[in-house]
Design a protein around this motif. Structure first.
Motif, PDB file in Angstrom:
ATOM      1  N   GLY A 272      36.629  35.768  43.970  1.00 58.55           N
ATOM      2  CA  GLY A 272      37.105  34.745  43.382  1.00 58.55           C
ATOM      3  C   GLY A 272      37.260  33.470  44.129  1.00 58.55           C
ATOM      4  O   GLY A 272      37.570  32.215  43.754  1.00 58.55           O
ATOM      5  N   SER A 273      36.489  33.470  45.225  1.00 52.39           N
ATOM      6  CA  SER A 273      36.705  32.230  46.174  1.00 52.39           C
ATOM      7  C   SER A 273      36.264  30.908  45.657  1.00 52.39           C
ATOM      8  O   SER A 273      36.797  29.810  45.920  1.00 52.39           O
ATOM      9  CB  SER A 273      35.967  32.234  47.511  1.00 52.39           C
ATOM     10  OG  SER A 273      36.369  33.556  48.218  1.00 52.39           O
TER      11      SER A 273
ATOM     12  N   VAL B 175      42.668  25.069  33.314  1.00 51.03           N
ATOM     13  CA  VAL B 175      41.396  25.376  33.050  1.00 51.03           C
ATOM     14  C   VAL B 175      41.345  26.708  32.784  1.00 51.03           C
ATOM     15  O   VAL B 175      42.132  27.391  33.106  1.00 51.03           O
ATOM     16  CB  VAL B 175      40.477  25.156  34.386  1.00 51.03           C
ATOM     17  CG1 VAL B 175      39.241  25.777  34.190  1.00 51.03           C
ATOM     18  CG2 VAL B 175      40.081  23.723  34.732  1.00 51.03           C
ATOM     19  N   ASP B 176      40.437  27.167  31.883  1.00 50.99           N
ATOM     20  CA  ASP B 176      40.321  28.518  31.339  1.00 50.99           C
ATOM     21  C   ASP B 176      39.095  29.227  32.076  1.00 50.99           C
ATOM     22  O   ASP B 176      38.057  29.077  31.763  1.00 50.99           O
ATOM     23  CB  ASP B 176      39.967  28.441  29.848  1.00 50.99           C
ATOM     24  CG  ASP B 176      40.013  29.807  28.836  1.00 50.99           C
ATOM     25  OD1 ASP B 176      40.545  30.955  29.844  1.00 50.99           O
ATOM     26  OD2 ASP B 176      39.329  30.045  27.963  1.00 50.99           O
ATOM     27  N   TYR B 177      39.832  29.973  33.079  1.00 53.38           N
ATOM     28  CA  TYR B 177      38.689  30.877  33.891  1.00 53.38           C
ATOM     29  C   TYR B 177      38.082  31.855  33.353  1.00 53.38           C
ATOM     30  O   TYR B 177      38.822  33.018  33.084  1.00 53.38           O
ATOM     31  CB  TYR B 177      39.174  30.897  35.296  1.00 53.38           C
ATOM     32  CG  TYR B 177      39.475  29.725  36.176  1.00 53.38           C
ATOM     33  CD1 TYR B 177      38.524  29.227  36.874  1.00 53.38           C
ATOM     34  CD2 TYR B 177      40.671  28.974  35.994  1.00 53.38           C
ATOM     35  CE1 TYR B 177      38.550  28.059  37.614  1.00 53.38           C
ATOM     36  CE2 TYR B 177      40.860  27.646  36.940  1.00 53.38           C
ATOM     37  CZ  TYR B 177      39.772  27.385  37.569  1.00 53.38           C
ATOM     38  OH  TYR B 177      39.979  26.376  38.346  1.00 53.38           O
ATOM     39  N   HIS B 178      36.552  32.314  33.352  1.00 53.69           N
ATOM     40  CA  HIS B 178      36.404  33.523  33.032  1.00 53.69           C
ATOM     41  C   HIS B 178      35.320  33.839  34.260  1.00 53.69           C
ATOM     42  O   HIS B 178      35.051  32.877  35.069  1.00 53.69           O
ATOM     43  CB  HIS B 178      35.399  33.619  31.890  1.00 53.69           C
ATOM     44  CG  HIS B 178      36.097  32.956  30.485  1.00 53.69           C
ATOM     45  ND1 HIS B 178      36.370  33.925  29.746  1.00 53.69           N
ATOM     46  CD2 HIS B 178      36.919  31.853  30.256  1.00 53.69           C
ATOM     47  CE1 HIS B 178      37.233  33.393  28.671  1.00 53.69           C
ATOM     48  NE2 HIS B 178      37.295  32.137  28.980  1.00 53.69           N
ATOM     49  N   GLY B 179      34.947  35.003  34.282  1.00 48.04           N
ATOM     50  CA  GLY B 179      34.268  35.501  35.476  1.00 48.04           C
ATOM     51  C   GLY B 179      33.537  36.930  35.134  1.00 48.04           C
ATOM     52  O   GLY B 179      34.214  37.710  34.556  1.00 48.04           O
TER      53      GLY B 179
ATOM     54  N   ALA C 261      39.113  40.297  42.819  1.00 48.82           N
ATOM     55  CA  ALA C 261      38.985  38.754  42.271  1.00 48.82           C
ATOM     56  C   ALA C 261      40.195  38.587  41.381  1.00 48.82           C
ATOM     57  O   ALA C 261      40.794  37.432  41.488  1.00 48.82           O
ATOM     58  CB  ALA C 261      37.686  38.395  41.260  1.00 48.82           C
ATOM     59  N   SER C 262      40.657  39.675  40.382  1.00 47.94           N
ATOM     60  CA  SER C 262      41.802  39.579  39.973  1.00 47.94           C
ATOM     61  C   SER C 262      43.064  39.371  40.894  1.00 47.94           C
ATOM     62  O   SER C 262      43.777  38.339  40.340  1.00 47.94           O
ATOM     63  CB  SER C 262      42.093  40.850  38.719  1.00 47.94           C
ATOM     64  OG  SER C 262      43.320  40.654  38.245  1.00 47.94           O
ATOM     65  N   THR C 263      43.052  40.144  41.852  1.00 47.43           N
ATOM     66  CA  THR C 263      44.312  40.220  42.864  1.00 47.43           C
ATOM     67  C   THR C 263      44.522  38.771  43.336  1.00 47.43           C
ATOM     68  O   THR C 263      45.382  37.954  43.484  1.00 47.43           O
ATOM     69  CB  THR C 263      44.169  41.061  43.767  1.00 47.43           C
ATOM     70  OG1 THR C 263      44.300  42.324  43.121  1.00 47.43           O
ATOM     71  CG2 THR C 263      45.300  41.137  44.877  1.00 47.43           C
TER      72      THR C 263
ATOM     73  N   LEU D  85      38.340  38.474  33.122  1.00 47.89           N
ATOM     74  CA  LEU D  85      36.964  39.108  33.943  1.00 47.89           C
ATOM     75  C   LEU D  85      36.516  40.303  33.269  1.00 47.89           C
ATOM     76  O   LEU D  85      37.213  41.042  32.633  1.00 47.89           O
ATOM     77  CB  LEU D  85      37.674  39.318  35.311  1.00 47.89           C
ATOM     78  CG  LEU D  85      38.369  38.400  36.256  1.00 47.89           C
ATOM     79  CD1 LEU D  85      39.018  38.830  37.310  1.00 47.89           C
ATOM     80  CD2 LEU D  85      37.550  37.318  36.305  1.00 47.89           C
ATOM     81  N   GLN D  86      35.329  40.500  33.401  1.00 47.92           N
ATOM     82  CA  GLN D  86      34.705  41.790  32.908  1.00 47.92           C
ATOM     83  C   GLN D  86      33.591  41.976  33.658  1.00 47.92           C
ATOM     84  O   GLN D  86      32.868  41.256  34.604  1.00 47.92           O
ATOM     85  CB  GLN D  86      34.179  41.468  31.552  1.00 47.92           C
ATOM     86  CG  GLN D  86      33.226  40.321  31.232  1.00 47.92           C
ATOM     87  CD  GLN D  86      33.061  40.269  29.760  1.00 47.92           C
ATOM     88  OE1 GLN D  86      32.579  41.254  28.998  1.00 47.92           O
ATOM     89  NE2 GLN D  86      33.160  39.335  29.021  1.00 47.92           N
TER      90      GLN D  86
END
Length: 257
Positions: free
Chosen positions: A99-100, A113-117, A128-130, A141-142
């Motif tokens: 997630g950097s 902002v609505d973040y997706h990854g 990334a979630s942590t 995330l998925q």
């Protein structure tokens, strides 16, 4: 090989038709010797990143990835553009790692902002979630592949990726898939390893492309993007300027694939 055959070779996603990544070229008189390697498969990449996910936070701290990404993000004017989008613009981070890149963008934004990854590595998604939640983000995330994004056309205001495209046998195919889910007027932002001493080490270890500024710009131009810009990414430790950040704006629908 004809021009048509070359194009088919580049776009194919089957192992037998992967495009080999050029590693070195040497001219000796009238002879030209080229050394190429086949890229790691998606399965192999997933296994490698799963195996190193527990150490990736240390790697991110060592090279100060978040700080390194912030400078080109600010120069790209993505943050300014997002203030004109409306409430809660949507961001997609492809190959999100820990997630950097999203955390770096979050650090220079003033609006929500609505973040997706997505990432092919399930263990990296956990990382990334942590990390992102610790930074105050609540991402969706998925596990997915950048070559086949599980989103509708024109879904996001910004689509970005850090050190993903150079791993692929068909990076332009992935780039076009990223553009597919990008709204007209939206921005794309990608970081890719560039030719350098440290970049050569990365290329040997991970079988990646080493992308020059001219090559990266040409890829974006081939995808009919506008307002193209680029900036070296400065890392700490021994990495130096091992990467280049590229950005551009989508103004038209992409060509049929």
């Amino acid at each position: 090989m004809t021009q048509l055959d070359t194009k088919s070779l580049f776009l194919s996603n089957t192992p037998a038709m992967e495009q080999a990544i050029p590693m070195a070229t040497r001219r000796i008189g009238s002879w030209e010797v080229r050394i190429s390697r086949h890229p790691l498969s998606t399965t192999d990449l997933t296994r490698r990143y799963d195996a190193m996910s527990g150490r990736w936070e240390r790697t991110a701290r060592r090279f100060q990835l978040t700080a390194a990404y912030q400078q080109p993000l600010m120069i790209s004017q993505i943050a300014k553009g997002l203030t004109q989008v409306g409430p809660k613009p949507r961001i997609l981070d492809c190959g999100i790692g820990n997630g950097s890149l999203s955390i770096a963008l979050h650090g220079i934004l003033e609006n929500q902002v609505d973040y997706h990854g997505i990432d092919t590595s399930a263990d990296m998604i956990v990382q990334a979630s942590t990390m992102m939640r610790h930074a105050g983000l609540r991402p969706q995330l998925q596990q997915a592949d950048v070559l086949s994004l599980p989103y509708d056309d024109q879904s996001f205001d910004v689509v970005m990726a850090a050190h993903v495209l150079e791993h692929l046998s068909a990076p332009k195919r992935a780039l076009k898939e990223m553009i597919r889910v990008l709204k007209p007027g939206g921005m794309i932002f990608v970081c890719m390893t560039r030719p350098s001493i440290f970049g050569g080490f990365v290329q040997l270890k991970w079988r990646t492309w080493a992308i020059t500024e001219q090559q990266g710009i040409a890829w974006l131009q081939d995808c009919d993007l506008a307002d193209i810009g680029c900036q070296p990414v400065h890392f700490t430790s021994c990495a130096g300027t091992a990467s280049t950040a590229f950005w551009a704006r989508r103004t038209t629908l992409p060509d049929a694939q």
